[in-house]
Design an enzyme around this catalytic site. Structure first.
Site, PDB file in Angstrom:
ATOM      1  CE  LYS A   1      -1.646  -4.688   3.303  1.00  0.00           C
ATOM      2  NZ  LYS A   1      -1.818  -6.007   2.716  1.00  0.00           N
TER       3      LYS A   1
ATOM      4  CB  SER B   1      -0.861  -0.029   1.260  1.00  0.00           C
ATOM      5  OG  SER B   1      -1.432   1.231   1.488  1.00  0.00           O
TER       6      SER B   1
ATOM      7  CE1 TYR C   1      -4.304  -3.117   5.381  1.00  0.00           C
ATOM      8  CE2 TYR C   1      -4.019  -0.761   5.006  1.00  0.00           C
ATOM      9  CZ  TYR C   1      -4.157  -2.044   4.517  1.00  0.00           C
ATOM     10  OH  TYR C   1      -4.131  -2.254   3.166  1.00  0.00           O
TER      11      TYR C   1
HETATM   12  P1  NAD Z   1     -10.899  -7.691   0.843  1.00  0.00           P
HETATM   13  O1  NAD Z   1     -11.158  -7.708   2.313  1.00  0.00           O
HETATM   14  O2  NAD Z   1     -12.061  -7.537  -0.065  1.00  0.00           O
HETATM   15  O3  NAD Z   1     -10.100  -9.028   0.422  1.00  0.00           O
HETATM   16  C1  NAD Z   1      -9.245  -9.711   1.301  1.00  0.00           C
HETATM   17  C2  NAD Z   1      -9.664 -11.170   1.298  1.00  0.00           C
HETATM   18  O4  NAD Z   1      -8.803 -11.923   2.153  1.00  0.00           O
HETATM   19  C3  NAD Z   1     -11.090 -11.383   1.825  1.00  0.00           C
HETATM   20  O5  NAD Z   1     -11.804 -12.168   0.897  1.00  0.00           O
HETATM   21  C4  NAD Z   1     -10.896 -12.121   3.154  1.00  0.00           C
HETATM   22  O6  NAD Z   1     -11.964 -13.018   3.417  1.00  0.00           O
HETATM   23  C5  NAD Z   1      -9.578 -12.850   2.900  1.00  0.00           C
HETATM   24  N1  NAD Z   1      -8.796 -13.158   4.113  1.00  0.00           N
HETATM   25  C6  NAD Z   1      -8.460 -12.337   5.140  1.00  0.00           C
HETATM   26  N2  NAD Z   1      -7.692 -12.990   6.026  1.00  0.00           N
HETATM   27  C7  NAD Z   1      -7.542 -14.255   5.553  1.00  0.00           C
HETATM   28  C8  NAD Z   1      -6.856 -15.403   6.036  1.00  0.00           C
HETATM   29  N3  NAD Z   1      -6.185 -15.385   7.190  1.00  0.00           N
HETATM   30  N4  NAD Z   1      -6.908 -16.539   5.303  1.00  0.00           N
HETATM   31  C9  NAD Z   1      -7.600 -16.583   4.122  1.00  0.00           C
HETATM   32  N5  NAD Z   1      -8.272 -15.525   3.635  1.00  0.00           N
HETATM   33  C10 NAD Z   1      -8.234 -14.368   4.340  1.00  0.00           C
HETATM   34  O7  NAD Z   1      -9.799  -6.565   0.565  1.00  0.00           O
HETATM   35  P2  NAD Z   1      -9.261  -5.979  -0.810  1.00  0.00           P
HETATM   36  O8  NAD Z   1      -9.659  -4.553  -0.881  1.00  0.00           O
HETATM   37  O9  NAD Z   1      -9.571  -6.893  -1.920  1.00  0.00           O
HETATM   38  O10 NAD Z   1      -7.699  -5.992  -0.515  1.00  0.00           O
HETATM   39  C11 NAD Z   1      -6.847  -7.054  -0.908  1.00  0.00           C
HETATM   40  C12 NAD Z   1      -5.445  -6.787  -0.373  1.00  0.00           C
HETATM   41  O11 NAD Z   1      -5.000  -5.533  -0.861  1.00  0.00           O
HETATM   42  C13 NAD Z   1      -5.374  -6.714   1.145  1.00  0.00           C
HETATM   43  O12 NAD Z   1      -4.160  -7.307   1.563  1.00  0.00           O
HETATM   44  C14 NAD Z   1      -5.358  -5.228   1.405  1.00  0.00           C
HETATM   45  O13 NAD Z   1      -4.724  -4.905   2.614  1.00  0.00           O
HETATM   46  C15 NAD Z   1      -4.549  -4.721   0.211  1.00  0.00           C
HETATM   47  N6  NAD Z   1      -4.826  -3.313  -0.105  1.00  0.00           N
HETATM   48  C16 NAD Z   1      -6.103  -2.889  -0.306  1.00  0.00           C
HETATM   49  C17 NAD Z   1      -6.364  -1.548  -0.566  1.00  0.00           C
HETATM   50  C18 NAD Z   1      -7.773  -1.043  -0.735  1.00  0.00           C
HETATM   51  O14 NAD Z   1      -7.997   0.148  -0.618  1.00  0.00           O
HETATM   52  N7  NAD Z   1      -8.754  -1.896  -1.040  1.00  0.00           N
HETATM   53  C19 NAD Z   1      -5.295  -0.639  -0.643  1.00  0.00           C
HETATM   54  C20 NAD Z   1      -3.989  -1.110  -0.465  1.00  0.00           C
HETATM   55  C21 NAD Z   1      -3.759  -2.453  -0.194  1.00  0.00           C
END
Ligand code: NAD
Ligand code: UDP
Length: 340
Positions: free
Chosen positions: A154, A125, A150
């Site tokens: 990262k 991120s 959070y």
């Molecule tokens: P999201 O919550 O929709 O997807 C994350 C998925 O991981 C979910 O389906 C959840 O059920 C699954 N999960 C969580 N912990 C788990 C575990 N221990 N075992 C198996 N599955 C698990 O989030 P997203 O927006 O799709 O984000 C995906 C990744 O990108 C994350 O790591 C998030 O931190 C990172 N990210 C997201 C953003 C944003 O703004 N959406 C920005 C920067 C980074």
């Protein structure tokens, strides 16, 4: 074509990436514990592509499940989305975040090592950059201590992966530093479906548009920005998904650990987002200004030159697509994947 393990593949960015992987002809295996998602996103990804993927409902902290998965499937590379992402919750329950995001990643890379799989794309991120850096942010700028737990997870995972690759040159790791993902697949069949009250701007705004919430609160109009509201770099989730395919292609051929910014390079204010949403979609978005949110910076946008030059990636979608596609998804699915 490769066989790709997608952790967290049922989530927002993961499900869009599954669609792009399947469309490109890759085999896809998903592991997700559904803690923040619905398996409906995966069946819809299959419907959209007319292709099948393998889904294991399981936790990346479960070494037995991972070993079995790697035995059953001959995986070439892993795209690692699984993690928790609610900034506020990470302040209240830090250990949950350390365990899931840091502990989960350690468990995953241990299992990869046992299975002899060394190609990894990690969801990082823009929050890892030190707040004193001026935008556009580039990958050579120093990282800093993120203002929340959070972001801290990262940063720690990035540093861990860098050290891992430095110690063992079998590893090939891409750290993708996402800016602000928004939008949805053009079909409106998959999209962002947060639990409870959305923390992020776009899902909050679309829930106002669909009548689930009364008005948008704009957090601060006294920033040192052209209209006083916060400036961010919004990136269409399909462009973001495609960046993973580009990073994968690159990492299948090279070694080491390297970071790439994934953003459009355009800074857009909260007020511009709200005003353009009304204009593009013809819906009214009542709003009020409220005080700044703790931990927010005035401006954050990317220098994306490295990703364009090295990954052969190029964002295709502009702001109007992001706003139209976010609305198309929410309009078609007012209650997200919960159709009742
Ligand atoms: P999201 O919550 O929709 O997807 C994350 C998925 O991981 C979910 O389906 C959840 O059920 C699954 N999960 C969580 N912990 C788990 C575990 N221990 N075992 C198996 N599955 C698990 O989030 P997203 O927006 O799709 O984000 C995906 C990744 O990108 C994350 O790591 C998030 O931190 C990172 N990210 C997201 C953003 C944003 O703004 N959406 C920005 C920067 C980074
Ligand atoms: N924001 C806002 N109202 C909201 C949610 C967010 O004004 O209900 C602002 C926030 O202050 C920031 C921008 O919108 O300037 C993007 O916030 P978001 O939480 O989506 O992403 P962040 O950049 O914090 O990761």
């Amino acid at each position: 074509m490769a066989k790709i393990l997608v952790t967290g593949g049922a989530g927002y960015i993961g499900s869009h990436t599954c669609v792009e992987l399947l469309t490109a002809g890759h085999d896809v295996v998903v592991i997700d514990n559904l803690s923040n998602s619905s398996a409906a996103s995966l069946s819809r990804a299959e419907q959209l592509t007319q292709k099948k993927l393998s889904f294991i409902e399981g936790d990346i902290r479960d070494a037995t499940v991972l070993d079995q998965l790697f035995q059953e499937h001959s995986i070439d590379a892993v795209i690692h989305f699984a993690g928790l992402k609610a900034v506020g919750e990470s302040q209240q329950i830090p250990l949950r975040y350390f365990d899931n995001n840091i502990g989960g990643t350690i468990c995953l890379i241990r299992a990869m090592q046992r299975a002899g799989v060394f190609k990894l794309v990690f969801s990082s991120s823009a929050t890892v950059y030190d707040e004193s850096n001026a935008s556009p942010l580039n990958e050579d700028m120093p990282t800093g201590m993120p203002s929340n737990n959070y972001g801290y997870t990262k940063l720690i995972v990035e540093q861990m992966l860098e050290k891992l690759a430095a110690a063992d040159d079998q590893w090939s790791i891409a750290l993708l530093r996402y800016f602000n993902p928004v939008g949805a697949h053009k079909s409106g069949r998959i999209g962002e479906d947060p639990n409870g009250i959305p923390n992020n701007l776009m899902p909050y705004l679309t829930q106002v548009a669909v009548g689930r919430r009364q008005k948008l609160s704009i957090f601060g109009n006294d920033y040192d920005t052209p209209d006083g509201t916060g400036v961010r770099d919004y990136i269409h989730v399909v462009d973001l998904a495609n960046a993973h395919l580009c990073a994968l292609n690159h990492r299948l051929k090279t070694q080491g650990c390297r970071a790439w910014n994934i953003g459009t390079g355009n800074g857009i204010s909260v007020k511009q987002i709200r005003d353009n949403f009304e204009k593009v979609n013809g819906v009214e978005i009542p709003f009020e200004y409220v005080p700044r949110r703790e931990g927010d910076v005035a401006t954050s946008f990317a220098d994306n030159a490295r990703a364009i030059a090295e990954l052969g990636w190029q964002p295709q979608y502009g702001l109007a697509d992001m706003l139209a596609d976010s609305w198309n998804w929410q309009k078609q699915n007012p209650n997200g994947f919960n159709e009742s």
